[in-house]
Scaffold this motif. Structure first.
Motif, PDB file in Angstrom:
ATOM      1  N   THR A  52      -3.212  -1.475  12.538  1.00  0.00           N
ATOM      2  CA  THR A  52      -2.277  -2.806  12.294  1.00  0.00           C
ATOM      3  C   THR A  52      -2.936  -3.928  13.001  1.00  0.00           C
ATOM      4  OG1 THR A  52      -0.903  -2.019  14.178  1.00  0.00           O
ATOM      5  CG2 THR A  52      -0.342  -1.354  11.838  1.00  0.00           C
ATOM      6  N   PRO A  53      -2.706  -5.150  12.665  1.00  0.00           N
ATOM      7  CA  PRO A  53      -1.771  -5.627  11.825  1.00  0.00           C
ATOM      8  C   PRO A  53      -2.531  -5.213  10.301  1.00  0.00           C
ATOM      9  CG  PRO A  53      -2.851  -7.499  12.679  1.00  0.00           C
ATOM     10  CD  PRO A  53      -3.258  -6.354  13.474  1.00  0.00           C
ATOM     11  N   GLY A  58      -5.104  -5.345   2.115  1.00  0.00           N
ATOM     12  CA  GLY A  58      -5.687  -4.215   3.210  1.00  0.00           C
ATOM     13  C   GLY A  58      -4.981  -2.728   3.041  1.00  0.00           C
ATOM     14  N   GLU A  59      -5.258  -1.838   4.177  1.00  0.00           N
ATOM     15  CA  GLU A  59      -4.187  -0.714   4.177  1.00  0.00           C
ATOM     16  C   GLU A  59      -4.260  -0.222   5.723  1.00  0.00           C
ATOM     17  OE1 GLU A  59      -7.060   1.668   1.934  1.00  0.00           O
ATOM     18  OE2 GLU A  59      -8.149   2.327   3.849  1.00  0.00           O
ATOM     19  N   MET A  60      -3.271   0.507   5.962  1.00  0.00           N
ATOM     20  CA  MET A  60      -3.051   1.137   7.106  1.00  0.00           C
ATOM     21  C   MET A  60      -2.838   2.504   7.130  1.00  0.00           C
ATOM     22  SD  MET A  60       0.823  -0.397   8.111  1.00  0.00           S
ATOM     23  CE  MET A  60       2.317  -0.041   7.164  1.00  0.00           C
ATOM     24  N   ARG A  61      -2.875   3.172   8.240  1.00  0.00           N
ATOM     25  CA  ARG A  61      -2.371   4.618   8.259  1.00  0.00           C
ATOM     26  C   ARG A  61      -1.367   5.026   9.015  1.00  0.00           C
ATOM     27  NH1 ARG A  61      -7.792   7.319  10.595  1.00  0.00           N
ATOM     28  NH2 ARG A  61      -7.351   5.249  11.840  1.00  0.00           N
ATOM     29  N   ALA A 103      22.807   2.459  11.506  1.00  0.00           N
ATOM     30  CA  ALA A 103      22.281   2.630   9.996  1.00  0.00           C
ATOM     31  C   ALA A 103      21.090   1.837   9.703  1.00  0.00           C
ATOM     32  CB  ALA A 103      23.366   1.917   8.921  1.00  0.00           C
ATOM     33  N   ASP A 104      20.178   2.508   8.698  1.00  0.00           N
ATOM     34  CA  ASP A 104      18.833   1.999   8.453  1.00  0.00           C
ATOM     35  C   ASP A 104      19.023   1.064   7.384  1.00  0.00           C
ATOM     36  OD1 ASP A 104      16.375   1.279   7.828  1.00  0.00           O
ATOM     37  OD2 ASP A 104      15.530   3.363   7.446  1.00  0.00           O
ATOM     38  N   THR A 105      18.942  -0.530   7.653  1.00  0.00           N
ATOM     39  CA  THR A 105      19.385  -1.229   6.794  1.00  0.00           C
ATOM     40  C   THR A 105      17.781  -2.241   6.218  1.00  0.00           C
ATOM     41  OG1 THR A 105      20.015  -3.102   8.144  1.00  0.00           O
ATOM     42  CG2 THR A 105      21.584  -1.515   7.223  1.00  0.00           C
ATOM     43  N   GLU A 106      16.712  -1.765   6.842  1.00  0.00           N
ATOM     44  CA  GLU A 106      15.637  -2.488   6.700  1.00  0.00           C
ATOM     45  C   GLU A 106      14.500  -1.716   5.917  1.00  0.00           C
ATOM     46  OE1 GLU A 106      15.014  -5.443   7.999  1.00  0.00           O
ATOM     47  OE2 GLU A 106      17.091  -5.715   9.206  1.00  0.00           O
ATOM     48  N   SER A 107      14.534  -0.574   6.179  1.00  0.00           N
ATOM     49  CA  SER A 107      13.316   0.328   5.329  1.00  0.00           C
ATOM     50  C   SER A 107      13.953   0.820   3.835  1.00  0.00           C
ATOM     51  CB  SER A 107      12.894   1.519   6.020  1.00  0.00           C
ATOM     52  OG  SER A 107      13.940   2.332   6.519  1.00  0.00           O
ATOM     53  N   SER A 108      13.784  -0.205   2.909  1.00  0.00           N
ATOM     54  CA  SER A 108      14.334   0.266   1.723  1.00  0.00           C
ATOM     55  C   SER A 108      13.656   0.724   0.747  1.00  0.00           C
ATOM     56  CB  SER A 108      15.080  -1.293   1.108  1.00  0.00           C
ATOM     57  OG  SER A 108      14.352  -2.258   1.068  1.00  0.00           O
ATOM     58  N   THR A 109      12.034   0.536   0.777  1.00  0.00           N
ATOM     59  CA  THR A 109      11.269   0.927  -0.295  1.00  0.00           C
ATOM     60  C   THR A 109      10.693   2.213   0.116  1.00  0.00           C
ATOM     61  OG1 THR A 109      10.605  -1.331  -0.438  1.00  0.00           O
ATOM     62  CG2 THR A 109       9.077   0.365  -1.334  1.00  0.00           C
ATOM     63  N   THR A 110      10.749   3.230  -0.744  1.00  0.00           N
ATOM     64  CA  THR A 110      10.045   4.627  -0.502  1.00  0.00           C
ATOM     65  C   THR A 110       8.826   4.699  -0.930  1.00  0.00           C
ATOM     66  OG1 THR A 110      12.248   5.729  -1.014  1.00  0.00           O
ATOM     67  CG2 THR A 110      10.377   7.054  -1.120  1.00  0.00           C
ATOM     68  N   LEU A 111       7.759   5.203   0.137  1.00  0.00           N
ATOM     69  CA  LEU A 111       6.246   5.013   0.058  1.00  0.00           C
ATOM     70  C   LEU A 111       5.756   6.510  -0.273  1.00  0.00           C
ATOM     71  CD1 LEU A 111       5.465   2.954   3.174  1.00  0.00           C
ATOM     72  CD2 LEU A 111       5.574   2.000   1.012  1.00  0.00           C
ATOM     73  N   GLU A 112       6.299   7.350   0.302  1.00  0.00           N
ATOM     74  CA  GLU A 112       5.616   8.616   0.438  1.00  0.00           C
ATOM     75  C   GLU A 112       6.391   9.849   0.519  1.00  0.00           C
ATOM     76  OE1 GLU A 112       1.466  10.559   0.044  1.00  0.00           O
ATOM     77  OE2 GLU A 112       2.060   8.447   0.015  1.00  0.00           O
ATOM     78  N   PRO A 129      -3.750  11.676   8.887  1.00  0.00           N
ATOM     79  CA  PRO A 129      -2.932  10.371   8.606  1.00  0.00           C
ATOM     80  C   PRO A 129      -3.186   9.997   7.003  1.00  0.00           C
ATOM     81  CG  PRO A 129      -4.807  10.344  10.391  1.00  0.00           C
ATOM     82  CD  PRO A 129      -4.849  11.706   9.703  1.00  0.00           C
ATOM     83  N   VAL A 130      -1.830   9.660   6.774  1.00  0.00           N
ATOM     84  CA  VAL A 130      -1.570   9.131   5.575  1.00  0.00           C
ATOM     85  C   VAL A 130      -1.899   7.592   5.155  1.00  0.00           C
ATOM     86  CG1 VAL A 130       0.254   8.827   3.648  1.00  0.00           C
ATOM     87  CG2 VAL A 130       0.402  10.765   5.161  1.00  0.00           C
ATOM     88  N   THR A 131      -2.623   7.354   4.332  1.00  0.00           N
ATOM     89  CA  THR A 131      -3.093   5.902   4.087  1.00  0.00           C
ATOM     90  C   THR A 131      -1.833   5.258   3.262  1.00  0.00           C
ATOM     91  OG1 THR A 131      -5.441   6.369   4.225  1.00  0.00           O
ATOM     92  CG2 THR A 131      -4.826   4.539   2.892  1.00  0.00           C
ATOM     93  N   VAL A 132      -1.621   3.864   3.713  1.00  0.00           N
ATOM     94  CA  VAL A 132      -0.714   3.156   3.120  1.00  0.00           C
ATOM     95  C   VAL A 132      -1.119   1.873   2.539  1.00  0.00           C
ATOM     96  CG1 VAL A 132       1.779   2.131   3.171  1.00  0.00           C
ATOM     97  CG2 VAL A 132       1.375   4.306   4.288  1.00  0.00           C
ATOM     98  N   THR A 133      -1.222   1.187   1.423  1.00  0.00           N
ATOM     99  CA  THR A 133      -1.839   0.212   1.163  1.00  0.00           C
ATOM    100  C   THR A 133      -0.634  -0.734   0.935  1.00  0.00           C
ATOM    101  OG1 THR A 133      -1.933   0.709  -1.391  1.00  0.00           O
ATOM    102  CG2 THR A 133      -3.639   1.595  -0.284  1.00  0.00           C
ATOM    103  N   THR A 134      -1.269  -2.072   0.672  1.00  0.00           N
ATOM    104  CA  THR A 134      -0.175  -3.280   0.270  1.00  0.00           C
ATOM    105  C   THR A 134       0.171  -2.990  -1.211  1.00  0.00           C
ATOM    106  OG1 THR A 134      -2.271  -4.590  -0.340  1.00  0.00           O
ATOM    107  CG2 THR A 134      -1.396  -4.852   1.810  1.00  0.00           C
ATOM    108  N   ASP A 135      -0.482  -2.415  -1.682  1.00  0.00           N
ATOM    109  CA  ASP A 135       0.120  -2.133  -3.236  1.00  0.00           C
ATOM    110  C   ASP A 135       1.305  -1.255  -3.056  1.00  0.00           C
ATOM    111  OD1 ASP A 135      -1.659  -3.698  -4.483  1.00  0.00           O
ATOM    112  OD2 ASP A 135      -3.286  -2.207  -4.972  1.00  0.00           O
ATOM    113  N   ASP A 136       1.120  -0.112  -2.205  1.00  0.00           N
ATOM    114  CA  ASP A 136       2.406   0.685  -1.964  1.00  0.00           C
ATOM    115  C   ASP A 136       3.637  -0.210  -1.447  1.00  0.00           C
ATOM    116  OD1 ASP A 136       0.585   2.951  -2.912  1.00  0.00           O
ATOM    117  OD2 ASP A 136       0.063   3.121  -0.949  1.00  0.00           O
ATOM    118  N   LEU A 137       3.197  -0.849  -0.693  1.00  0.00           N
ATOM    119  CA  LEU A 137       4.275  -1.550   0.014  1.00  0.00           C
ATOM    120  C   LEU A 137       4.839  -2.764  -0.793  1.00  0.00           C
ATOM    121  CD1 LEU A 137       2.375  -1.921   3.662  1.00  0.00           C
ATOM    122  CD2 LEU A 137       4.583  -0.589   3.010  1.00  0.00           C
ATOM    123  N   ALA A 138       4.344  -3.338  -1.742  1.00  0.00           N
ATOM    124  CA  ALA A 138       4.817  -4.501  -2.407  1.00  0.00           C
ATOM    125  C   ALA A 138       5.372  -5.586  -1.709  1.00  0.00           C
ATOM    126  CB  ALA A 138       5.618  -4.060  -3.477  1.00  0.00           C
TER     127      ALA A 138
END
Length: 730
Positions: A52-53, A58-61, A103-112, A129-138
């Motif tokens: 990060t950032p 880009g992508e992060m793991r 309560a978790d009201t922030e992480s609403s998008t499931t990635l993996e 490590p699992v790779t997460v891309t900006t496309d996954d995050l939208a």
């Protein structure tokens, strides 16, 4: 390994854990475990963010670790990763999200969804490590901090880890100024003066002090220095290790802002709260000086000022400056001021531990003209998660305010045990700074981050953390001295006194001061003993002990024992009963000095009845680590009998330094007169006997002489008659 996971996420019943507030080097971004019936800390999920950032396209793991500390196996399960689809709006919202009980009201998008095998008892499983891309995050093209969460499910067991990351997209805000303060200290168990062997180890290539200094040089951070380190090097003179001398030279030449901590990093607020009228300072360090390690200064000009002289400039010479007091005496021994001298940017500063300051402390610092003071934001009405300017007016004082929550992430990164733990801590710090940068008026604001009294894992890790911080989006680095004061009348100090137990220990340590000062009057230079005691006391006051109360209790007990040993180091050796047969004698009593310094004592004796008159001894020096006799003049006054002499030792100032001791004396002073009469009578008899014997001998000699003379005459007559007869016959 990407699978649909909506149903899996629905199985998660609780989100627990708080990774970004972990304080210890081994802490990770891990959550607590919850079961259908109870919660426990025995199963922990740690999702650590790397790279990060996150940049556009880009992508992060994400590194995933599940720890099973139970005695039971965990069945196969899965971890669901999720993230927010909009920036976290405020620090309060981020704090709420990171609170595992909310309560978790922030992480609403499931990635993996990641399958997790069965985990044996007391075992740990770590994923690739699992790779997460900006496309996954939208994500939207908006700069800010975004939520990230992982949820582990195994049968009825669940655990969660929550974190945040920065998406560096869109228009970046005007940067906020960030200053950093870092302490350079020693472990609390370090001595009041560090010996040459330990200094060489601390300043070696891999030594603690070298690691601390290497970690901050080249970075615009303020350095808080324990003056004990500087004094310990200088007090050794020519015997100081080369590595220590070189280390000190590097520190002196550093361009960083610098300011002193208290000697031995003594806790300033605990001193005042325990009843001290002012902060304690070392009174003398002569006890650590070997004169052989110092060379007397050359004095080519006999009219030059003596070590205590100060030249007075002419009032007509505007360019004249006072000649400073020479830093050494005539033997080359440096003064206390010389040993502690350093070109600090802030000659005076106070840095208490977090959450230990009261309004009375601030008033005490202000009265003593000490400051500025560094205070954690959690010690104020703003709290840990509200942004306050790094330098504000707090009541009548000007204070530096460290951002508590952001500082915790910085500390976690600096003391991380692994690269992944460091990256995850940096991710949390960047998220907080991004939210701060988006706040109204952020560009005209400055914040302060601080490390605590733990030490970075390595110089490389510390330097790496600072380098990453310097390039973090939304901030610009600034020096401590460049921070401007902000008037925040809505922020006040919240009193957070230290524990009664800690303050009681401080009071107990300080209670020896008067006894040591009194005992020290037995020494030619009392500052040797008082200075050593004061320096040792300050080492017991070290802020570092707050994190280790058990070892501190043991160390305090050792300090108290050694202090009592000093106070009882001079003793009167128990004497056997004394028989006094003369009118006047000097009773010799042995005194033992176990101290490593010579003492000067006067012995006084008080008889329990008037048979004896006793005078005090003369002032007698008892060398260090020796036993020596002290003579007390005693005179018999009233007949014979038994007398108990109560003995005490005093200094020249009349201070008692021992408990009383008693020696029994049997007075038989008449025996001396009787013995004298007998002796005189005996001598007289011998004289008379000698005279009589001489007279009798001479009478015998005269009688014998007369008899011999008569016999001789008779013989002569006979011889004469015989001769006459022979003539007649012829």
């Amino acid at each position: 390994m990407t699978l649909p996971s909506t149903l899996a996420r629905a199985a998660v019943v609780a989100a627990v854990g708080l990774s970004s507030l972990a304080l210890t080097p081994s802490a990770t971004a891990a959550g607590h475990v919850s079961t259908a019936a109870e919660s426990s800390d025995d199963v922990v999920l740690a999702v650590e963010l790397l790279d990060t950032p996150l940049l556009p396209d880009g992508e992060m793991r994400a590194s995933i670790t599940v720890t099973n500390s139970t005695d039971d196996s965990l069945s196969s399960g899965h971890v669901v990763l999720s993230a927010g689809d909009r920036p976290v709006e405020s620090r309060a919202a981020l704090s709420t999200f990171l609170d595992a009980t909310a309560a978790d009201t922030e992480s609403s998008t499931t990635l993996e969804t990641l399958d997790i095998p069965a985990i044996d008892p007391n075992s740990t499983w770590t994923s690739t490590p699992v790779t997460v891309t900006t496309d996954d995050l939208a994500l939207p093209e908006t700069f800010g901090a975004y939520a990230f969460a992982g949820t582990y499910v195994s049968g009825a067991v669940t655990a969660q880890s929550r974190d945040a990351f920065v998406f560096e997209a869109g228009t970046l805000p005007q940067p906020t100024t960030v200053a950093v303060a870092v302490p350079i200290t020693l472990p609390p168990e370090a001595d009041s003066l560090i010996n040459a062997e330990d200094l060489e180890a601390y300043t070696s290539e891999a030594g603690l002090l070298t690691q601390q200094l290497d970690g901050v040089l080249g970075h615009d951070v303020a350095i808080a220095i324990d003056p004990r380190i500087i004094a310990s090097i200088r007090v050794l003179g020519s015997a100081a290790p080369d590595t220590a001398v070189e280390w000190l030279a590097r520190l002196e030449s550093a361009p960083n802002d610098t300011f002193p901590l208290q000697y031995a990093d003594a806790d300033p607020t605990a001193q005042l709260q325990a009843g001290a009228e002012s902060l304690q300072q070392p009174s003398s360090l002569l006890f650590g000086i070997d004169p052989n390690n110092f060379t007397p200064p050359e004095n080519d000009n006999p009219e030059a000022p003596t070590p205590t002289d100060t030249a007075t400039p002419s009032t007509n010479d505007v360019d004249a400056t006072p000649t400073p007091t020479p830093p050494v005496n005539s033997d080359g021994i440096p003064s206390l001021e010389t040993l502690l001298d350093f070109p600090y940017t802030f000659p005076s500063a106070i840095w208490p531990d977090d959450n230990t300051v009261t309004a009375a402390d601030l008033a005490g610092f202000e009265t003593s003209k000490l400051g500025p003071v560094i205070i954690s934001s959690s010690n104020t009405s703003a709290g840990a998660h509200t942004t306050i300017n790094g330098k504000i007016t707090l009541g009548d004082s000007t204070a530096f305010i460290s951002d508590a929550a952001a500082s915790r992430d910085l500390r976690r990164a600096a003391t991380a045990a692994s690269d992944t733990a460091q990256s995850d801590a940096i991710s949390g710090l960047e998220a907080k700074l991004a939210i701060i940068a988006n706040e109204s008026g952020a560009s005209s604001r400055s914040i302060l981050l601080t490390l605590d009294r733990t030490w970075p894992t390595s110089a490389e890790r510390m330097s790496s953390v600072l380098s990453i911080l310097e390039s973090a989006p939304g901030i610009t680095m600034g020096s401590l001295g460049s921070l401007e004061t902000s008037d925040r009348g809505d922020v006040s100090l919240v009193d957070k006194p230290q524990s009664d137990e800690r303050l009681s220990t401080f009071s107990r340590i300080a209670s020896f001061d008067d006894d040591i000062a009194s005992f020290a009057t037995a020494i030619s230079d009392p500052s040797l003993l008082i200075g050593r005691h004061n320096a040792a006391k300050l080492a017991e006051y070290s802020v570092g002990w707050r994190a280790d109360s058990t070892d501190w209790a043991d160390d305090v007990a050792s300090f108290e024992e050694s202090t009592q040993d000093v106070l009882t180091s001079v003793t009167i050796v128990q004497s056997s009963p004394i028989l006094m047969i003369a009118d006047q004698i000097s009773i010799k009593i042995s005194v033992r000095n176990s101290l490593d310094l010579p003492v000067h004592v006067v012995m006084r004796a008080a008889p329990d009845n008037p048979r004896l008159a006793v005078e005090s001894s003369e002032l007698t020096e008892i060398p260090a680590k020796t036993q020596q006799s002290v003579a007390i003049p005693v005179t018999a006054r009233l007949g014979n009998g038994d007398v108990n002499l109560r003995l005490n030792l005093y200094t020249a100032d009349g201070v008692s330094i021992t408990n009383s001791s008693t020696v029994p004396v049997t007075v038989r002073a008449d025996w001396e007169r009787i013995g004298t009469i007998i002796l005189i009578g005996g001598v007289s008899l011998l004289f008379v006997f000698g005279v009589i014997r001489t007279v009798l001998r001479r009478r015998r000699e005269r009688t014998a002489s007369v008899i011999a003379s008569a016999a001789t005459d008779e013989d002569d007559a006979e011889h004469s008659d015989d001769a006459q007869g022979r003539r007649d016959d012829g």
